[in-house]
Design an enzyme around this catalytic site. Structure first.
Site, PDB file in Angstrom:
ATOM      1  N   ARG A 172      60.167 -17.534  24.197  1.00 14.99           N
ATOM      2  CA  ARG A 172      61.153 -18.146  24.841  1.00 14.99           C
ATOM      3  C   ARG A 172      60.008 -19.339  25.121  1.00 14.99           C
ATOM      4  O   ARG A 172      59.299 -19.163  25.699  1.00 14.99           O
ATOM      5  CB  ARG A 172      62.074 -17.607  25.468  1.00 14.99           C
ATOM      6  CG  ARG A 172      62.801 -18.593  26.130  1.00 14.99           C
ATOM      7  CD  ARG A 172      63.290 -18.049  27.334  1.00 14.99           C
ATOM      8  NE  ARG A 172      62.811 -17.515  28.696  1.00 14.99           N
ATOM      9  CZ  ARG A 172      62.515 -18.376  29.503  1.00 14.99           C
ATOM     10  NH1 ARG A 172      63.549 -19.825  29.754  1.00 14.99           N
ATOM     11  NH2 ARG A 172      62.296 -18.807  30.573  1.00 14.99           N
TER      12      ARG A 172
ATOM     13  N   HIS B 126      58.164 -12.172  33.330  1.00 16.90           N
ATOM     14  CA  HIS B 126      59.389 -13.560  33.927  1.00 16.90           C
ATOM     15  C   HIS B 126      60.368 -13.428  32.801  1.00 16.90           C
ATOM     16  O   HIS B 126      61.707 -13.641  33.369  1.00 16.90           O
ATOM     17  CB  HIS B 126      58.197 -14.618  33.205  1.00 16.90           C
ATOM     18  CG  HIS B 126      59.189 -15.722  33.668  1.00 16.90           C
ATOM     19  ND1 HIS B 126      59.702 -16.240  35.382  1.00 16.90           N
ATOM     20  CD2 HIS B 126      59.797 -16.623  33.064  1.00 16.90           C
ATOM     21  CE1 HIS B 126      60.943 -17.504  35.105  1.00 16.90           C
ATOM     22  NE2 HIS B 126      61.101 -17.674  34.092  1.00 16.90           N
TER      23      HIS B 126
ATOM     24  N   HIS C 119      55.038 -15.991  32.894  1.00 17.69           N
ATOM     25  CA  HIS C 119      55.293 -16.957  33.379  1.00 17.69           C
ATOM     26  C   HIS C 119      53.298 -17.365  34.107  1.00 17.69           C
ATOM     27  O   HIS C 119      52.956 -16.560  34.849  1.00 17.69           O
ATOM     28  CB  HIS C 119      56.436 -17.329  34.587  1.00 17.69           C
ATOM     29  CG  HIS C 119      56.819 -18.897  35.003  1.00 17.69           C
ATOM     30  ND1 HIS C 119      55.503 -19.956  35.149  1.00 17.69           N
ATOM     31  CD2 HIS C 119      57.808 -19.473  34.478  1.00 17.69           C
ATOM     32  CE1 HIS C 119      56.115 -20.422  35.365  1.00 17.69           C
ATOM     33  NE2 HIS C 119      57.185 -21.016  34.993  1.00 17.69           N
TER      34      HIS C 119
ATOM     35  N   ARG D 272      54.404 -21.095  26.802  1.00 18.38           N
ATOM     36  CA  ARG D 272      54.256 -20.259  28.244  1.00 18.38           C
ATOM     37  C   ARG D 272      52.869 -18.835  27.312  1.00 18.38           C
ATOM     38  O   ARG D 272      51.923 -18.664  27.871  1.00 18.38           O
ATOM     39  CB  ARG D 272      55.099 -19.446  28.376  1.00 18.38           C
ATOM     40  CG  ARG D 272      55.224 -20.451  29.828  1.00 18.38           C
ATOM     41  CD  ARG D 272      56.482 -19.972  30.027  1.00 18.38           C
ATOM     42  NE  ARG D 272      57.241 -20.819  30.850  1.00 18.38           N
ATOM     43  CZ  ARG D 272      58.681 -20.715  31.155  1.00 18.38           C
ATOM     44  NH1 ARG D 272      59.259 -19.619  30.680  1.00 18.38           N
ATOM     45  NH2 ARG D 272      59.407 -21.602  31.972  1.00 18.38           N
TER      46      ARG D 272
ATOM     47  N   GLU E 299      58.779 -29.674  29.804  1.00 25.42           N
ATOM     48  CA  GLU E 299      57.876 -28.621  30.180  1.00 25.42           C
ATOM     49  C   GLU E 299      57.582 -27.831  28.910  1.00 25.42           C
ATOM     50  O   GLU E 299      57.122 -29.045  28.367  1.00 25.42           O
ATOM     51  CB  GLU E 299      59.341 -27.024  30.771  1.00 25.42           C
ATOM     52  CG  GLU E 299      60.098 -27.626  32.021  1.00 25.42           C
ATOM     53  CD  GLU E 299      60.312 -26.041  32.710  1.00 25.42           C
ATOM     54  OE1 GLU E 299      60.064 -25.332  33.397  1.00 25.42           O
ATOM     55  OE2 GLU E 299      62.322 -26.429  31.953  1.00 25.42           O
TER      56      GLU E 299
HETATM   57  P1  FAD Z   1      70.835 -12.861  35.165  1.00 27.43           P
HETATM   58  O1  FAD Z   1      71.223 -14.127  35.633  1.00 27.43           O
HETATM   59  O2  FAD Z   1      69.938 -11.674  35.669  1.00 27.43           O
HETATM   60  O3  FAD Z   1      72.058 -11.672  35.807  1.00 27.43           O
HETATM   61  C1  FAD Z   1      71.666 -10.300  36.198  1.00 27.43           C
HETATM   62  C2  FAD Z   1      73.343  -9.583  36.776  1.00 27.43           C
HETATM   63  O4  FAD Z   1      73.616  -8.645  36.291  1.00 27.43           O
HETATM   64  C3  FAD Z   1      73.624  -9.599  37.867  1.00 27.43           C
HETATM   65  O5  FAD Z   1      74.326 -10.054  38.862  1.00 27.43           O
HETATM   66  C4  FAD Z   1      73.071  -7.957  38.460  1.00 27.43           C
HETATM   67  O6  FAD Z   1      73.860  -7.494  39.371  1.00 27.43           O
HETATM   68  C5  FAD Z   1      73.911  -7.502  37.143  1.00 27.43           C
HETATM   69  N1  FAD Z   1      73.561  -6.277  36.487  1.00 27.43           N
HETATM   70  C6  FAD Z   1      72.220  -5.486  36.075  1.00 27.43           C
HETATM   71  N2  FAD Z   1      71.905  -4.453  36.269  1.00 27.43           N
HETATM   72  C7  FAD Z   1      73.228  -4.700  36.420  1.00 27.43           C
HETATM   73  C8  FAD Z   1      74.068  -2.722  36.093  1.00 27.43           C
HETATM   74  N3  FAD Z   1      73.847  -1.285  36.179  1.00 27.43           N
HETATM   75  N4  FAD Z   1      75.981  -2.742  37.321  1.00 27.43           N
HETATM   76  C9  FAD Z   1      76.154  -3.830  37.610  1.00 27.43           C
HETATM   77  N5  FAD Z   1      75.560  -5.194  36.846  1.00 27.43           N
HETATM   78  C10 FAD Z   1      73.947  -4.997  36.438  1.00 27.43           C
HETATM   79  N6  FAD Z   1      65.351 -19.813  32.319  1.00 27.43           N
HETATM   80  C11 FAD Z   1      65.881 -21.682  32.425  1.00 27.43           C
HETATM   81  O7  FAD Z   1      66.518 -21.839  31.144  1.00 27.43           O
HETATM   82  N7  FAD Z   1      65.796 -22.478  33.274  1.00 27.43           N
HETATM   83  C12 FAD Z   1      65.234 -22.098  34.213  1.00 27.43           C
HETATM   84  O8  FAD Z   1      64.604 -23.076  34.619  1.00 27.43           O
HETATM   85  C13 FAD Z   1      64.775 -21.048  35.188  1.00 27.43           C
HETATM   86  N8  FAD Z   1      63.192 -20.467  36.072  1.00 27.43           N
HETATM   87  C14 FAD Z   1      63.813 -19.243  36.347  1.00 27.43           C
HETATM   88  C15 FAD Z   1      63.162 -18.927  37.437  1.00 27.43           C
HETATM   89  C16 FAD Z   1      63.104 -17.790  37.603  1.00 27.43           C
HETATM   90  C17 FAD Z   1      62.173 -16.850  39.202  1.00 27.43           C
HETATM   91  C18 FAD Z   1      63.462 -16.809  37.325  1.00 27.43           C
HETATM   92  C19 FAD Z   1      63.283 -15.050  37.558  1.00 27.43           C
HETATM   93  C20 FAD Z   1      63.838 -16.636  36.055  1.00 27.43           C
HETATM   94  C21 FAD Z   1      63.852 -18.095  35.349  1.00 27.43           C
HETATM   95  N9  FAD Z   1      65.177 -18.349  34.150  1.00 27.43           N
HETATM   96  C22 FAD Z   1      64.890 -19.562  33.603  1.00 27.43           C
HETATM   97  C23 FAD Z   1      65.799 -16.909  33.291  1.00 27.43           C
HETATM   98  C24 FAD Z   1      66.864 -17.591  33.260  1.00 27.43           C
HETATM   99  O9  FAD Z   1      66.971 -17.519  34.948  1.00 27.43           O
HETATM  100  C25 FAD Z   1      67.324 -16.118  33.221  1.00 27.43           C
HETATM  101  O10 FAD Z   1      66.764 -15.822  31.841  1.00 27.43           O
HETATM  102  C26 FAD Z   1      68.954 -16.587  32.912  1.00 27.43           C
HETATM  103  O11 FAD Z   1      69.253 -16.761  34.198  1.00 27.43           O
HETATM  104  C27 FAD Z   1      69.092 -14.548  33.114  1.00 27.43           C
HETATM  105  O12 FAD Z   1      71.173 -14.898  33.364  1.00 27.43           O
HETATM  106  P2  FAD Z   1      71.629 -13.278  33.049  1.00 27.43           P
HETATM  107  O13 FAD Z   1      73.034 -14.037  32.758  1.00 27.43           O
HETATM  108  O14 FAD Z   1      71.337 -13.124  31.621  1.00 27.43           O
HETATM  109  O15 FAD Z   1      71.351 -12.384  34.026  1.00 27.43           O
HETATM  110  C1  SIN Z   2      60.541 -22.829  35.768  1.00 28.51           C
HETATM  111  O1  SIN Z   2      60.807 -23.728  36.227  1.00 28.51           O
HETATM  112  O2  SIN Z   2      59.097 -22.417  35.652  1.00 28.51           O
HETATM  113  C2  SIN Z   2      61.437 -22.112  34.544  1.00 28.51           C
HETATM  114  C3  SIN Z   2      62.043 -22.042  33.250  1.00 28.51           C
HETATM  115  C4  SIN Z   2      62.156 -20.512  32.623  1.00 28.51           C
HETATM  116  O3  SIN Z   2      62.049 -19.631  32.787  1.00 28.51           O
HETATM  117  O4  SIN Z   2      62.477 -21.348  31.611  1.00 28.51           O
END
Ligand code: FAD
Ligand code: SIN
Length: 533
Positions: free
Chosen positions: A384, A349, A242, A288, A120
């Site tokens: 990032r 993103h 993104h 990005r 990537e």
């Molecule tokens: P999240 O997985 O977003 O979880 C947040 C949680 O908090 C959820 O359960 C939600 O319900 C809860 N929550 C929020 N507010 C409250 C509240 N007030 N009360 C109760 N619960 C609450 N990163 C990579 O490293 N590789 C990738 O390939 C990649 N691809 C991506 C593709 C997409 C489409 C997206 C959107 C992001 C991608 N990212 C990727 C980024 C990465 O997925 C996220 O940064 C990471 O998963 C965040 O994880 P997290 O556990 O911090 O939060």
């Molecule tokens: C992607 O698959 O392009 C998302 C990867 C990332 O946000 O880290």
């Protein structure tokens, strides 16, 4: 007023990679509550496509992963944190596999059964471990299954945390966490929960923009709650866009993974010309910020609604086997990516800034931790690098799981907290205020605080925020709260933090680009933007 306060050792707000990673790594004797404002799986983790970066290729090195991360972060990464995260890449992948996550393996006869590594933007080597193009789903599903089987973990789905409750520690004078107020959105009741340790794992704030790759839950709640409770936040101006989300009225900014470019996908204009080589020698695989800005530039220059991502030169067999989910979803919108270039546009993103933590995920408030996208650890700097986010979630979940038991051993039980007082508010007959303000906020953030900024546009946005804040405070004091209202309140706070940080950075660096200060100014701005409540 009613008191049905629940009590736990650790409350984890959020059930993505960060929240579940922590819950599964804490010792079994701790009573843990996981709160999730929607269903367990609904968060960015579940939608992650590309994968997780980790140094596994023989040619690759930890040094190279560090250098690439620091280069993408344009001078603002904290080297000690980069070192910590990068050096735990392999251990994090091993932990996931030990917890039943199945990654794609190589189809190549020489390296059969070895993990397949994709590429990537910003990475000098193939170092992204993945489960086809649905890496997040593979992680979320496996961790969900484990968490529900643990007797010491209680899961509260559809429970929206409204605010944190703190108390002042008389001895140290430091503020300490006591618990939180929670809205059960199915039953529409509010109650309090207490614990000597609360961890925010609430994800990012990309819903502050009109167009985003993120699911609806990414409304910056953790950042806003920590800010209201007295925590510092940093680097909120660095919101990542993104480069390639599908341009289609019903696709809701559906992401087309950067791995498509990693496997040879080219960005082209409507007449078929490639344009990225004119902007950066790494072309489609530049970090990005560079690719998103180049697309924005070309769209504005030519007045076109999108550019195109073309991988049709690879065989249909290759594309279908590497990107089965993308292929199918694109077909459902009428695009066959094995033959047609896909129309793509940038969308919000990832939130690079957040609640300031130390290397254990600990914040300014004793007993309050923040891990995952909600946190500012110093890893990402001004931009990032792809696939460093889930890795950060897992490394800080592990760090916090080591620190929290030590903290609990030395801390007193949390004091009683006051029950939520609902006695002075009435049902709102003004729900339209919430939906109107929500739409207005996301539109002006997109128009004025997007990929290319100016001081005047930022000031315009700030002025509107001031008006929205007044209306929200008025609403909060007078009406029963709803989930939509709570999210709007948090989005407005997150937006204000983004604008205030952007106004302070009078230079262009990484994801923050302003026409008024188009150059990098290392002399004055090679530092984090730290805001104090
Ligand atoms: P999240 O997985 O977003 O979880 C947040 C949680 O908090 C959820 O359960 C939600 O319900 C809860 N929550 C929020 N507010 C409250 C509240 N007030 N009360 C109760 N619960 C609450 N990163 C990579 O490293 N590789 C990738 O390939 C990649 N691809 C991506 C593709 C997409 C489409 C997206 C959107 C992001 C991608 N990212 C990727 C980024 C990465 O997925 C996220 O940064 C990471 O998963 C965040 O994880 P997290 O556990 O911090 O939060
Ligand atoms: C992607 O698959 O392009 C998302 C990867 C990332 O946000 O880290």
């Amino acid at each position: 007023m009613s008191d049905n306060t629940l009590s736990y050792d650790v409350i984890i707000v959020g059930s993505g990679a960060a929240g579940l990673g922590l819950a599964l790594s804490l010792p079994d004797h701790l009573e843990i509550a996981i709160l999730s404002k929607s269903s367990m799986s609904e968060g960015s983790t579940n939608y992650a496509q590309g994968g997780i970066s980790a140094v596994l290729d023989d040619e690759d090195s930890l040094d190279s992963h560090q250098v690439d991360t620091i280069k993408a972060g344009v001078g603002l990464c904290h080297n000690d944190i980069v070192d910590l995260v990068v050096s735990h890449g392999k251990a994090s992948i091993d932990w996931l596999m030990a917890n039943n996550v199945q990654f794609s393996t190589s189809k190549d006869t020489h390296s059969k059964n070895k993990l397949h590594l994709t590429k990537e933007g910003g990475h000098s080597f193939r170092r992204v471990v993945h489960a086809n193009d649905s890496t997040g789903r593979a992680i979320q599903t496996a961790l969900n299954d484990l968490v529900v089987s643990k007797p010491n973990i209680k899961i509260f789905e559809h429970h929206n945390v409204i605010d944190l409750v703190t108390s002042d520690d008389k001895l140290s004078g430091q503020s300490a966490i006591a618990g939180c107020y929670v809205l059960d959105t199915k039953k529409d009741v509010i109650f309090s929960m207490k614990a000597p340790c609360v961890t925010l794992a609430t994800g990012g704030a990309s819903k502050v923009y009109l167009y985003t790759s993120n699911p609806d839950v990414s409304t910056g709640d953790g950042i806003a709650m920590a800010w209201r409770a007295g925590c510092r936040v940093a680097n909120m101006e660095f919101m990542q866009f993104h480069p390639t989300c599908l341009f289609h009225p019903e696709a809701k900014s559906f992401l087309i993974s950067e791995a498509v470019r990693g496997e040879g996908g080219l960005l082209i204009l409507p007449d078929g010309t490639r344009f990225m080589p004119n902007f950066d020698k790494r072309a489609e695989l530049a970090p990005r910020d560079i690719v998103a800005r180049a697309i924005d530039h070309e769209m504005k220059r030519l007045g076109i609604p999108s550019v195109f991502l073309d991988i049709s030169h690879r065989t249909a067999k290759f594309t279908k086997s590497h990107f089965p989910m993308l292929h199918e979803r694109c077909l459902s919108f009428g695009f066959d990516m094995t033959k047609d270039p896909l129309p793509v546009v940038p969308a919000a993103h990832y939130t690079c800034g957040g609640v300031i933590t130390d290397k254990n995920g600990s914040t300014d408030i004793a007993g309050l931790y923040a891990i995952g996208e909600v946190a500012f650890t110093g890893l990402h700097g001004a931009n990032r690098m792809a696939s460093n986010s889930i890795l950060e979630c897992l490394v800080f979940a592990k760090q916090a799981s080591i620190d929290i038991p030590k903290f609990l051993k030395n801390s007193a039980r949390s004091p009683n907290i006051k029950a939520w007082d609902n006695s002075k508010v009435i049902d709102s007959d003004e729900a339209i205020v919430v939906s109107h303000n929500w739409a207005e906020l996301r539109q002006f953030m997109w128009d004025y605080v997007g990929i290319v900024r100016t001081t005047k546009r930022l000031q315009r946005a700030k002025h509107r925020i001031t008006l929205l804040k007044r209306e929200i405070e008025d609403y909060y004091g007078n009406f029963h709260v709803t989930s939509d209202f709570l999210e709007l309140r948090n989005l407005v706070t997150a937006a204000e933090l983004i604008i205030d940080s952007a106004l302070l950075r009078k230079e262009s660096r990484g994801l923050h680009y302003t026409l008024d200060f188009p150059d990098l100014d290392d002399k004055n701005f090679k530092k984090d933007t730290v805001l104090k409540p």
